[in-house]
Design a protein around this motif. Structure first.
Motif, PDB file in Angstrom:
ATOM      1  N   LEU A 229       0.823  -1.201   0.000  1.00 21.67           N
ATOM      2  CA  LEU A 229       0.000   0.000   0.000  1.00 21.67           C
ATOM      3  C   LEU A 229       0.860   1.255   0.000  1.00 21.67           C
ATOM      4  O   LEU A 229       0.526   2.246  -0.670  1.00 21.67           O
ATOM      5  CB  LEU A 229      -0.921  -0.007   1.223  1.00 21.67           C
ATOM      6  CG  LEU A 229      -1.944  -1.155   1.289  1.00 21.67           C
ATOM      7  CD1 LEU A 229      -2.737  -1.087   2.578  1.00 21.67           C
ATOM      8  CD2 LEU A 229      -2.881  -1.100   0.085  1.00 21.67           C
ATOM      9  N   ARG A 230       1.977   1.238   0.699  1.00 19.73           N
ATOM     10  CA  ARG A 230       2.870   2.404   0.709  1.00 19.73           C
ATOM     11  C   ARG A 230       3.454   2.640  -0.689  1.00 19.73           C
ATOM     12  O   ARG A 230       3.588   3.784  -1.133  1.00 19.73           O
ATOM     13  CB  ARG A 230       3.976   2.215   1.730  1.00 19.73           C
ATOM     14  CG  ARG A 230       3.486   2.171   3.172  1.00 19.73           C
ATOM     15  CD  ARG A 230       4.644   2.104   4.165  1.00 19.73           C
ATOM     16  NE  ARG A 230       4.147   1.953   5.530  1.00 19.73           N
ATOM     17  CZ  ARG A 230       3.730   2.978   6.285  1.00 19.73           C
ATOM     18  NH1 ARG A 230       3.769   4.210   5.798  1.00 19.73           N
ATOM     19  NH2 ARG A 230       3.295   2.774   7.513  1.00 19.73           N
TER      20      ARG A 230
ATOM     21  N   LEU B  14       0.697   4.278  -2.728  1.00 18.72           N
ATOM     22  CA  LEU B  14       0.473   5.681  -2.372  1.00 18.72           C
ATOM     23  C   LEU B  14       1.577   6.592  -2.889  1.00 18.72           C
ATOM     24  O   LEU B  14       1.360   7.794  -3.087  1.00 18.72           O
ATOM     25  CB  LEU B  14       0.370   5.821  -0.847  1.00 18.72           C
ATOM     26  CG  LEU B  14      -0.898   5.235  -0.215  1.00 18.72           C
ATOM     27  CD1 LEU B  14      -0.780   5.243   1.304  1.00 18.72           C
ATOM     28  CD2 LEU B  14      -2.133   6.020  -0.666  1.00 18.72           C
TER      29      LEU B  14
ATOM     30  N   VAL C 200      -2.867   6.172  -7.356  1.00  8.79           N
ATOM     31  CA  VAL C 200      -3.807   6.881  -6.481  1.00  8.79           C
ATOM     32  C   VAL C 200      -4.982   7.413  -7.298  1.00  8.79           C
ATOM     33  O   VAL C 200      -6.141   7.340  -6.870  1.00  8.79           O
ATOM     34  CB  VAL C 200      -3.089   8.027  -5.739  1.00  8.79           C
ATOM     35  CG1 VAL C 200      -4.086   8.853  -4.938  1.00  8.79           C
ATOM     36  CG2 VAL C 200      -2.015   7.470  -4.811  1.00  8.79           C
TER      37      VAL C 200
ATOM     38  N   VAL D 299      -1.525  13.517  -2.144  1.00  9.28           N
ATOM     39  CA  VAL D 299      -1.173  12.572  -1.080  1.00  9.28           C
ATOM     40  C   VAL D 299       0.331  12.678  -0.859  1.00  9.28           C
ATOM     41  O   VAL D 299       1.115  12.444  -1.784  1.00  9.28           O
ATOM     42  CB  VAL D 299      -1.562  11.130  -1.444  1.00  9.28           C
ATOM     43  CG1 VAL D 299      -1.169  10.178  -0.313  1.00  9.28           C
ATOM     44  CG2 VAL D 299      -3.062  11.039  -1.730  1.00  9.28           C
TER      45      VAL D 299
ATOM     46  N   TYR E 165       0.131   9.650   6.196  1.00  6.60           N
ATOM     47  CA  TYR E 165       0.047  10.353   4.911  1.00  6.60           C
ATOM     48  C   TYR E 165      -0.969  11.487   5.041  1.00  6.60           C
ATOM     49  O   TYR E 165      -2.052  11.309   5.626  1.00  6.60           O
ATOM     50  CB  TYR E 165      -0.389   9.403   3.795  1.00  6.60           C
ATOM     51  CG  TYR E 165       0.647   8.367   3.449  1.00  6.60           C
ATOM     52  CD1 TYR E 165       1.562   8.573   2.432  1.00  6.60           C
ATOM     53  CD2 TYR E 165       0.708   7.166   4.158  1.00  6.60           C
ATOM     54  CE1 TYR E 165       2.515   7.618   2.119  1.00  6.60           C
ATOM     55  CE2 TYR E 165       1.655   6.207   3.863  1.00  6.60           C
ATOM     56  CZ  TYR E 165       2.559   6.446   2.837  1.00  6.60           C
ATOM     57  OH  TYR E 165       3.519   5.496   2.546  1.00  6.60           O
TER      58      TYR E 165
ATOM     59  N   VAL F  20      -3.605  13.825   3.223  1.00  6.49           N
ATOM     60  CA  VAL F  20      -4.471  13.830   2.051  1.00  6.49           C
ATOM     61  C   VAL F  20      -5.180  15.183   2.008  1.00  6.49           C
ATOM     62  O   VAL F  20      -6.032  15.473   2.870  1.00  6.49           O
ATOM     63  CB  VAL F  20      -5.495  12.684   2.105  1.00  6.49           C
ATOM     64  CG1 VAL F  20      -6.361  12.684   0.845  1.00  6.49           C
ATOM     65  CG2 VAL F  20      -4.794  11.345   2.272  1.00  6.49           C
TER      66      VAL F  20
ATOM     67  N   LEU G  19      -7.395   0.952  -3.865  1.00  8.10           N
ATOM     68  CA  LEU G  19      -5.959   1.100  -3.652  1.00  8.10           C
ATOM     69  C   LEU G  19      -5.308  -0.265  -3.428  1.00  8.10           C
ATOM     70  O   LEU G  19      -4.205  -0.535  -3.940  1.00  8.10           O
ATOM     71  CB  LEU G  19      -5.694   2.023  -2.464  1.00  8.10           C
ATOM     72  CG  LEU G  19      -4.229   2.346  -2.183  1.00  8.10           C
ATOM     73  CD1 LEU G  19      -3.634   3.165  -3.316  1.00  8.10           C
ATOM     74  CD2 LEU G  19      -4.101   3.107  -0.848  1.00  8.10           C
TER      75      LEU G  19
END
Length: 259
Positions: free
Chosen positions: A14-15, A18, A24, A61, A69, A71, A136
């Motif tokens: 997921l990192r 992002l 994204v 992001v 993070y 947003v 995501l």
């Protein structure tokens, strides 16, 4: 506002997603990207209760020092003057068999959405965050699988390169031939008896006769078998029979005259 969503994907995937603005942008549900703009920008239709509002804006992001993070976004109504500005913090917490995404923050809004019931607006925001987290996770998984496939392809190519090539066989011209072998290929030094006889027979004859003379010996052509016509006998027997009949008639007339 607080919202948590669990996805069965490791936090490191997921990192990585992002950190990629293109991933994204594909994760934002219903986003129609504008051509020639930054990746996470475009038009977004939001359905609140029985109303649909279209916004045009962008979302950014960015990672923070504490591991979370930030947003941030701003959007303006396409048909109106209302503005929405969300300011959220996204946390990734590793869990058993996956990751929990936690959203915290606030949003300022005016225009049409501010006139709608708060519970309807909250339900819409919750639905958008849940779908964003799910999308995501999907984008992160597909991106990882694509990288794994590329790595496998590279390994297979390396394995093919490591295969020892068989030695190249020598050509016919490179093979060594003994003098004895050459003699066998050339044949005996003296010509065969039949060939010598034919040569002696040709001596003293003109070139034209030699050229047109038929070969002799076992190389002479075999004459075609004569065709026997079954009706050849009948062809000669018919005139003879006619002659006999004519003679009989002449003799008969001579006897009648004498009588």
């Amino acid at each position: 506002m607080e919202q948590e969503v669990f996805v069965p994907v490791p936090a490191e995937r997921l990192r990585a997603a992002l950190a990629d603005p293109a991933l994204v942008a594909r994760a934002v549900p219903g986003l129609q990207q504008d051509v020639g703009t930054e990746p996470v920008a475009g038009r977004l239709k939001v359905r609140v209760g029985g109303h649909t509002i279209t916004y045009r804006g962008a979302v950014r992001v960015s990672p923070r020092e504490d591991g979370a993070y930030a947003v941030e976004g701003d959007a303006t109504e396409v048909r109106g003057s209302g503005v929405v500005k969300p300011l959220l913090t996204l946390w990734l917490r590793e869990a058993e068999a996956g990751t929990t995404l936690r959203f915290e923050g606030t949003a300022s809004a005016d225009g049409r959405i501010a006139e709608l019931p708060p519970e309807a607006v909250e339900a819409t925001v919750t639905r958008l965050l849940n779908r964003f987290a799910t999308n995501l996770a999907t984008e992160a998984t597909e991106a990882t699988e694509a990288v794994d496939v590329d790595a496998v392809d590279v390994d297979e190519v390396d394995d093919v390169d490591d295969v020892d090539e068989p030695p190249t066989p020598g050509t016919v011209f490179e093979a060594e031939v003994s003098p004895a072998g050459l003699e066998d290929l050339a044949g005996p030094g003296e010509p065969p008896a039949e060939a010598a006889h034919a040569r002696r027979t040709m001596i003293g004859r003109s070139a034209e006769e030699v050229d047109h003379a038929p070969p002799r010996g076992r190389y002479a052509p075999v004459p075609a078998p004569q065709t026997v016509v079954p009706n050849s006998t009948l062809r000669w027997a018919a005139p003879a029979a006619a002659l006999v009949v004519a003679s009989a008639i002449v003799v008969g007339r001579a006897l009648r005259r004498r009588g």
